[in-house]
Write an enzyme that holds these catalytic residues in place. Structure first.
Site, PDB file in Angstrom:
ATOM      1  N   PRO A   2       0.771  -1.393  -0.021  1.00 24.79           N
ATOM      2  CA  PRO A   2       0.242  -0.407   0.012  1.00 24.79           C
ATOM      3  C   PRO A   2       1.094   1.398  -0.443  1.00 24.79           C
ATOM      4  CG  PRO A   2      -0.449  -1.276   2.265  1.00 24.79           C
ATOM      5  CD  PRO A   2       0.278  -2.331   1.035  1.00 24.79           C
ATOM      6  N   GLU A   3       0.703   2.145  -0.753  1.00 19.32           N
ATOM      7  CA  GLU A   3       1.814   3.419  -0.627  1.00 19.32           C
ATOM      8  C   GLU A   3       0.696   4.751  -0.823  1.00 19.32           C
ATOM      9  OE1 GLU A   3       3.274   4.575  -4.596  1.00 19.32           O
ATOM     10  OE2 GLU A   3       3.331   2.588  -4.906  1.00 19.32           O
TER      11      GLU A   3
END
Length: 270
Positions: A2-3
């Site tokens: 996840p960014e």
């Protein structure tokens, strides 16, 4: 992994359910995450009220009296707000039980996430050296120009350095550089101030667009409400190596840069 947009989406998703709520207890089924879950949390959190839910880099911060709980989603983690009676699955490692009958559950199949503690008035070592938030006023063209000046580092690697600016992960670095017309391999110190101004704007643009659309759908991640993001449908270069450029129709080039997949157009980006 996840960014920043995915983490911001999670933060916004859980905030209405947690802000102002009183914590009853912390239930830890697996303490050995990326770092051990501190045992002192079991003493500090009961009867404590959550007064704010914020984000710094990829860490979600739950502000309570005495400090903040720091949550990182790792590579495959996600957060859900669920009824307390919801049975725990194999990868449901930590539950923050609320007095209102709900709970915040951290699910992390790969156990690369973390639940840590930052005492009030202190900055945790993991946050101490972070650069500015990319959507803040502190991250502007003048700042980026100063950080690039004299640097031979490839511009893509520089903007992905969390000490320079936080949260510009691989997906969004590819996209921002394409929109700015800058080759990811170009040395940072060889880029004009005008082009860095454009890059600053495109970094902000792609991150804001992704946040508004719920984050990019990745194999292991969905938003805090269980709905996947939709930004992936609009990616111009990431994951499209060998396919036609959306601008000039020439095949996109895919290389490894800093051990990360990097896709760009050798005609549109220089």
């Amino acid at each position: 992994m996840p960014e920043l947009p995915e983490v911001e989406t999670s933060c916004r998703g859980i905030r209405p359910h947690l802000d102002g709520q009183i914590i009853s207890r912390l239930e830890v089924r697996q303490r050995k995450l990326r770092w051990p879950v501190p045992e002192l949390l079991n003493e500090l959190l009961p009867d404590n009220r959550i007064t704010a839910v914020t984000r710094r880099g990829k860490y979600i911060l739950l502000k309570v009296q005495g400090g903040s709980v720091m949550i990182h989603l790792g590579m495959s983690g996600c957060l859900r707000v669920l009824p307390q009676a919801t049975p725990a699955g194999k990868h449901d490692h930590v539950d923050l039980i609320l007095a209102n009958g709900q709970m915040l559950r951290l699910t992390d199949p790969r156990r690369f996430g973390s639940v840590l503690w930052q005492p009030e008035g202190e900055i945790h070592a993991l946050l101490a050296d972070l650069g500015p938030e990319p959507l803040s006023e502190a991250f502007d063209a003048a700042y980026l120009h100063r950080r690039c000046e004299g640097r031979k580092t490839a511009i893509k690697q520089l903007i992905m350095d969390s000490k320079v600016v936080v949260g510009v992960g691989n997906i969004y670095a590819n996209e921002a550089l394409f929109l700015a017309g800058i080759s990811p391999k170009r040395p940072a110190g060889n880029i004009s101030g005008r082009r860095l101004e454009t890059l600053t704007a495109t970094i902000k643009q792609v991150l804001q667009d992704a946040i508004e659309q719920g984050g990019t759908t990745l194999r292991d991640f969905s938003g805090s409400d269980g709905k996947p993001g939709y930004f992936k449908q609009q990616l111009n270069v990431y994951g499209r190596g060998g396919k036609p450029c959306v601008r000039c129709l020439e095949p996109l080039v895919e290389v490894r840069l800093g051990q990360r997949s990097t896709v760009f157009c050798r005609f549109c980006q220089r």
